[in-house]
Design a protein around this motif. Structure first.
Motif, PDB file in Angstrom:
ATOM      1  N   ASP A  24     -47.715  19.424  10.762  1.00  0.00           N
ATOM      2  CA  ASP A  24     -48.305  18.725  11.967  1.00  0.00           C
ATOM      3  C   ASP A  24     -48.862  19.912  13.117  1.00  0.00           C
ATOM      4  OD1 ASP A  24     -49.263  16.284  13.263  1.00  0.00           O
ATOM      5  OD2 ASP A  24     -47.938  17.163  14.956  1.00  0.00           O
TER       6      ASP A  24
ATOM      7  N   ASP B 209     -52.522  20.013  14.040  1.00  0.00           N
ATOM      8  CA  ASP B 209     -52.770  20.061  15.459  1.00  0.00           C
ATOM      9  C   ASP B 209     -52.470  21.116  16.361  1.00  0.00           C
ATOM     10  OD1 ASP B 209     -52.638  17.163  15.307  1.00  0.00           O
ATOM     11  OD2 ASP B 209     -50.726  16.930  15.952  1.00  0.00           O
TER      12      ASP B 209
ATOM     13  N   GLN C   4     -51.518  10.889   8.650  1.00  0.00           N
ATOM     14  CA  GLN C   4     -51.884  12.121   9.080  1.00  0.00           C
ATOM     15  C   GLN C   4     -53.376  12.247   8.830  1.00  0.00           C
ATOM     16  OE1 GLN C   4     -50.064  13.234  11.401  1.00  0.00           O
ATOM     17  NE2 GLN C   4     -49.032  14.978  10.677  1.00  0.00           N
TER      18      GLN C   4
ATOM     19  N   ASP D  37     -55.187  10.012  11.023  1.00  0.00           N
ATOM     20  CA  ASP D  37     -55.347  10.819  12.345  1.00  0.00           C
ATOM     21  C   ASP D  37     -56.258  11.761  12.573  1.00  0.00           C
ATOM     22  OD1 ASP D  37     -52.987  11.325  14.711  1.00  0.00           O
ATOM     23  OD2 ASP D  37     -54.023  13.130  14.069  1.00  0.00           O
TER      24      ASP D  37
ATOM     25  N   LYS E 298     -57.975  12.428  20.199  1.00  0.00           N
ATOM     26  CA  LYS E 298     -56.900  11.632  19.038  1.00  0.00           C
ATOM     27  C   LYS E 298     -57.237  10.319  19.854  1.00  0.00           C
ATOM     28  CE  LYS E 298     -54.436  14.750  16.924  1.00  0.00           C
ATOM     29  NZ  LYS E 298     -54.423  14.745  15.549  1.00  0.00           N
TER      30      LYS E 298
END
Ligand code: IPE
Ligand code: IPE
Ligand code: MG
Ligand code: MG
Ligand code: MG
Length: 288
Positions: free
Chosen positions: A78, A84, A151, A154, A239
């Protein structure tokens, strides 16, 4: 939680020891990514749900350690620049910042595969059917219809506006699936009837949503010294979260609602489920 963290840390440290070998670098990165002050919420759920059904504690701790390895892998990936792009995790440089991207990818792969191999080992449970049920449930929770799928949504949702249903679905997969597995694993280890496993799953679904909503709130207004990770990252990445949709106050109200729902789902269990009730309070009030 502190007691369980201490015990699961001992188990993890043992399982992730680094012998002298040519490939030691990836083993060190796996150790670094896991032994770094995680709160160990998922291990708590594994151990406490197993205790409800008198499961022998060495079995519960192996399942807890396996799950924390898998969770730590998900954080390593992540944080990668392609996802991210985060430099701070659990108050320290992220694994790819301490090592490099390729080592972090391999360390994540190593933690994921080791978590499944651990479950397959007879030390986890004497019955092969129980071990298979754990592996099947964890594989499903972590995979494309679970954490990995979440994910994906996302990342695709950056700079998009999702409605309540779509954000709930995203978070249910991204965070919820693993938390549901954590609570269900006690019922799997205890070989309990499907109805009890389903009740634990419904509790953990609500708990998991509350947990991720609070994570989003802490990103918006928490203290990076306490959370151990950057704040403001969700907003700058665009996000789609409960906070971007409902605002901080609306998100907090939604988390409380989910907490109340989690309590309701435990009604069929007596005081033996109290440790699961305490976790609801912890999730709603945590600052780290
Ligand atoms: C962080 O999980 C990732 C999310 C699913 C929001 P935790 O808040 O449990 O992180 P650690 O394990 O304590 O670092
Ligand atoms: C990621 O969610 C959850 C995982 C499945 C790893 P976030 O991206 O919000 O987690 P943090 O805030 O970086 O811990
Ligand atoms: Mg993320
Ligand atoms: Mg992140
Ligand atoms: Mg977050």
């Amino acid at each position: 939680l502190a007691d369980i963290a201490l015990a699961v840390n001992g188990e993890l440290d043992r399982l992730l020891s680094v012998p002298a070998c040519a490939e030691a670098r990836v083993l060190e990165a796996m150790h670094y990514a896991t032994m770094n002050g995680g709160k160990r919420i998922r291990p708590y759920l594994v151990v406490m749900s197993a205790r409800m059904f008198q499961v022998a504690s060495p079995h519960a701790y192996r399942v807890a350690a396996s799950l924390e390895m898998l969770h730590s892998y998900s954080l390593v990936h992540d944080d990668l620049p392609a996802m991210d792009n985060s430099d701070l995790r659990r108050g320290r440089p992220t694994t790819h910042r301490c090592y490099d991207d390729a080592t972090a990818i391999l360390a994540g792969d190593g933690l994921l595969t080791k978590s499944l191999a651990l479950l397959a080992d007879p030390a986890t449970h004497p019955k092969a059917e129980v071990r298979c049920a754990l592996i099947a449930a964890l594989g499903a929770a972590a995979g494309e219809r679970g954490m990995v799928g979440g994910q994906m949504i996302d990342l695709m949702s950056e700079n998009a506006t999702l409605d309540l249903e779509a954000i709930t679905y995203l978070q249910d997969l991204k965070t919820g699936a693993i938390i549901r597995y954590a609570a269900e694993s006690g019922a799997i280890l205890g070989e309990r009837p499907d109805a009890e496993r389903a009740a634990l799953s419904a509790y953990a679904r609500a708990l998991g949503l509350a947990f991720q909503i609070v994570d989003d709130v802490l990103d918006a207004e928490g203290d990076s010294h306490l959370t151990g990770k950057p704040t403001g990252a969700d907003a700058s990445a665009g996000k789609a979260t409960f906070v971007s949709l409902l605002g901080v106050e609306g998100a907090k109200a939604k988390a409380k609602e989910m907490g109340a729902e989690a309590y309701r789902q435990l009604e069929r269990f007596g005081s033996q489920a109290d440790p699961l009730r305490w976790m609801i309070e912890y999730v709603l009030t945590r600052r780290s």
